[in-house]
Design a protein around this motif. Structure first.
Motif, PDB file in Angstrom:
ATOM      1  N   UNK A  45      70.983   9.764  11.979  1.00 50.27           N
ATOM      2  CA  UNK A  45      72.423   9.991  11.864  1.00 50.27           C
ATOM      3  C   UNK A  45      73.144   9.242  12.984  1.00 50.27           C
ATOM      4  N   UNK A  46      74.438   9.003  12.807  1.00 55.54           N
ATOM      5  CA  UNK A  46      75.237   8.381  13.861  1.00 55.54           C
ATOM      6  C   UNK A  46      75.231   9.266  15.102  1.00 55.54           C
ATOM      7  N   UNK A  47      75.302   8.650  16.276  1.00 57.25           N
ATOM      8  CA  UNK A  47      75.263   9.380  17.543  1.00 57.25           C
ATOM      9  C   UNK A  47      76.362  10.438  17.616  1.00 57.25           C
ATOM     10  N   UNK A  48      77.567  10.105  17.152  1.00 54.85           N
ATOM     11  CA  UNK A  48      78.668  11.079  17.222  1.00 54.85           C
ATOM     12  C   UNK A  48      78.430  12.264  16.290  1.00 54.85           C
ATOM     13  N   UNK A  49      77.757  12.037  15.162  1.00 56.03           N
ATOM     14  CA  UNK A  49      77.428  13.138  14.253  1.00 56.03           C
ATOM     15  C   UNK A  49      76.371  14.046  14.869  1.00 56.03           C
ATOM     16  N   UNK A  50      75.356  13.445  15.493  1.00 52.15           N
ATOM     17  CA  UNK A  50      74.324  14.251  16.155  1.00 52.15           C
ATOM     18  C   UNK A  50      74.935  15.083  17.271  1.00 52.15           C
ATOM     19  N   UNK A  51      75.816  14.459  18.061  1.00 46.67           N
ATOM     20  CA  UNK A  51      76.460  15.170  19.163  1.00 46.67           C
ATOM     21  C   UNK A  51      77.272  16.350  18.644  1.00 46.67           C
ATOM     22  N   UNK A  52      78.035  16.135  17.578  1.00 43.94           N
ATOM     23  CA  UNK A  52      78.854  17.212  17.009  1.00 43.94           C
ATOM     24  C   UNK A  52      77.982  18.351  16.489  1.00 43.94           C
ATOM     25  N   UNK A  53      76.864  18.026  15.843  1.00 40.22           N
ATOM     26  CA  UNK A  53      75.971  19.058  15.321  1.00 40.22           C
ATOM     27  C   UNK A  53      75.367  19.869  16.463  1.00 40.22           C
ATOM     28  N   UNK A  54      74.959  19.200  17.531  1.00 39.96           N
ATOM     29  CA  UNK A  54      74.369  19.890  18.690  1.00 39.96           C
ATOM     30  C   UNK A  54      75.405  20.794  19.336  1.00 39.96           C
ATOM     31  N   UNK A  55      76.618  20.273  19.532  1.00 37.11           N
ATOM     32  CA  UNK A  55      77.671  21.072  20.152  1.00 37.11           C
ATOM     33  C   UNK A  55      78.021  22.293  19.301  1.00 37.11           C
ATOM     34  N   UNK A  56      78.048  22.127  17.991  1.00 37.97           N
ATOM     35  CA  UNK A  56      78.342  23.247  17.097  1.00 37.97           C
ATOM     36  C   UNK A  56      77.268  24.328  17.213  1.00 37.97           C
ATOM     37  N   UNK A  57      76.011  23.914  17.229  1.00 45.07           N
ATOM     38  CA  UNK A  57      74.917  24.879  17.346  1.00 45.07           C
ATOM     39  C   UNK A  57      74.954  25.588  18.699  1.00 45.07           C
ATOM     40  N   UNK A  58      75.263  24.854  19.777  1.00 44.66           N
ATOM     41  CA  UNK A  58      75.344  25.457  21.103  1.00 44.66           C
ATOM     42  C   UNK A  58      76.487  26.482  21.148  1.00 44.66           C
ATOM     43  N   UNK A  59      77.626  26.139  20.565  1.00 43.40           N
ATOM     44  CA  UNK A  59      78.770  27.060  20.524  1.00 43.40           C
ATOM     45  C   UNK A  59      78.398  28.333  19.769  1.00 43.40           C
ATOM     46  N   UNK A  60      77.774  28.175  18.608  1.00 50.07           N
ATOM     47  CA  UNK A  60      77.384  29.341  17.803  1.00 50.07           C
ATOM     48  C   UNK A  60      76.407  30.229  18.566  1.00 50.07           C
ATOM     49  N   UNK A  61      75.473  29.641  19.268  1.00 51.23           N
ATOM     50  CA  UNK A  61      74.515  30.407  20.041  1.00 51.23           C
ATOM     51  C   UNK A  61      75.214  31.168  21.169  1.00 51.23           C
ATOM     52  N   UNK A  62      76.104  30.478  21.888  1.00 50.93           N
ATOM     53  CA  UNK A  62      76.821  31.107  22.993  1.00 50.93           C
ATOM     54  C   UNK A  62      77.714  32.236  22.504  1.00 50.93           C
ATOM     55  N   UNK A  63      78.352  32.052  21.346  1.00 53.73           N
ATOM     56  CA  UNK A  63      79.183  33.113  20.781  1.00 53.73           C
ATOM     57  C   UNK A  63      78.338  34.330  20.372  1.00 53.73           C
ATOM     58  N   UNK A  64      77.178  34.069  19.832  1.00 53.57           N
ATOM     59  CA  UNK A  64      76.293  35.167  19.424  1.00 53.57           C
ATOM     60  C   UNK A  64      75.767  35.953  20.613  1.00 53.57           C
ATOM     61  N   UNK A  65      75.693  35.297  21.776  1.00 46.91           N
ATOM     62  CA  UNK A  65      75.156  35.959  22.971  1.00 46.91           C
ATOM     63  C   UNK A  65      76.201  36.795  23.700  1.00 46.91           C
ATOM     64  N   UNK A  66      77.465  36.709  23.297  1.00 48.94           N
ATOM     65  CA  UNK A  66      78.538  37.481  23.953  1.00 48.94           C
ATOM     66  C   UNK A  66      78.455  38.942  23.594  1.00 48.94           C
TER      67      UNK A  66
END
Length: 66
Positions: A45-66
């Motif tokens: 995948x394009x680098x910007x797409x990979x970055x967006x997917x990683x950031x989305x997953x990190x955000x979801x994980x951090x929100x779930x840990x609150x």
């Protein structure tokens, strides 16, 4: 778990969960997702797409840990 460890874990999971649509970046499930049917591994995948997917997953994980 620090952010680098989390990012490494997410990247590993995304690499194992593919292939992904080249257009909407959704994992392949069936024949198509957004009207297209071109799927590639996470690493292709394009680098910007990979970055967006990683950031989305990190955000979801951090929100779930609150």
């Amino acid at each position: 778990m620090d952010k680098m460890e989390l990012k490494e874990l997410i990247v590993k999971e995304l690499k194992q969960s593919g292939p992904y649509c080249c257009y909407c970046c959704q994992p392949q499930s069936g024949i198509g997702c957004c009207g297209e049917n071109h799927f590639v591994p996470f690493g292709d995948l394009y680098a910007e797409d990979k970055k967006a997917m990683i950031e989305e997953q990190m955000y979801e994980f951090e929100e779930a840990m609150k």
